[in-house]
Design a protein around this motif. Structure first.
Motif: not given
Length: 190
Positions: A72-79, A149-157
């Motif tokens: 659930a945390a990973e899905t929300h980080s990506r969203d 969980a986390f998700y790192q975007d292409n800009a590094g955020k």
């Protein structure tokens, strides 16, 4: 007890004062903490250890990682990254409770912390501990399980999501009725 809690938090902060982590690179004059979106495990374990140290110092029971809450945390980080905004509702309008139920968690969802940063998971934990509302989620007496969980975007955020759960069985929510969006006087029903 307060002094011990401050010492533990200070130790976490000092741990991040060494050399930049492997994979760090310059971004706008700042180092960017680089993570692999594929391998959540090490960051999850560091967060779990940090939270359990803080909870133990306050006389609270430790929590365990839960795969449903992690999902659930990973899905929300990506969203959040896709929406480019940190907030608790998904792009489909679902709440944190609905996301946790959808992921198959069978206990109560007790709280969610979110953040968008360029910082490490332990720096994010330290920031959450400074605010009463996010600290209360981490230090909830009824918490038994943790999803992180986390998700790192292409800009590094980095988009962080932490979910705490425990207690009794999950409350199955009925979906809210659809909102009436017609202008006044043009209601779709009698």
């Amino acid at each position: 007890m307060r002094v011990f809690l401050l010492l533990v938090t200070g130790a976490f902060l000092l741990a991040g004062c060494g050399a930049p982590p492997p994979g760090a690179s310059a971004y706008g004059g700042q180092d960017v903490y680089r993570l692999s979106n594929i391998n959540q495990g090490p960051a999850q374990l560091r967060m779990l250890d940090g939270i359990n140290a803080l909870r133990s110092a306050s006389g609270l029971p430790e929590v365990a990682l839960d795969s449903s809450l992690n999902a659930a945390a990973e899905t929300h980080s990506r969203d959040m990254a896709r929406q480019n905004r940190p907030w608790h509702f998904s792009s489909d309008g679902s709440s944190p409770v609905e996301r946790v139920l959808r992921a198959g968690y069978d206990k109560q969802m007790l709280g969610e912390n979110i953040s968008e940063t360029y910082e490490t998971e332990l720096e994010t934990l330290a920031a959450w501990m400074e605010q009463p509302d996010t600290r209360n989620v981490i230090m909830n007496r009824d918490a038994e399980d943790l999803g992180f969980a986390f998700y790192q975007d292409n800009a590094g955020k980095i988009w962080w999501t932490l979910v705490m759960g425990g207690g009794g069985p999950a409350v199955n929510l009925s979906p809210a009725p659809p909102a009436v969006t017609a202008p006044p006087g043009e209601l779709p029903f009698g």
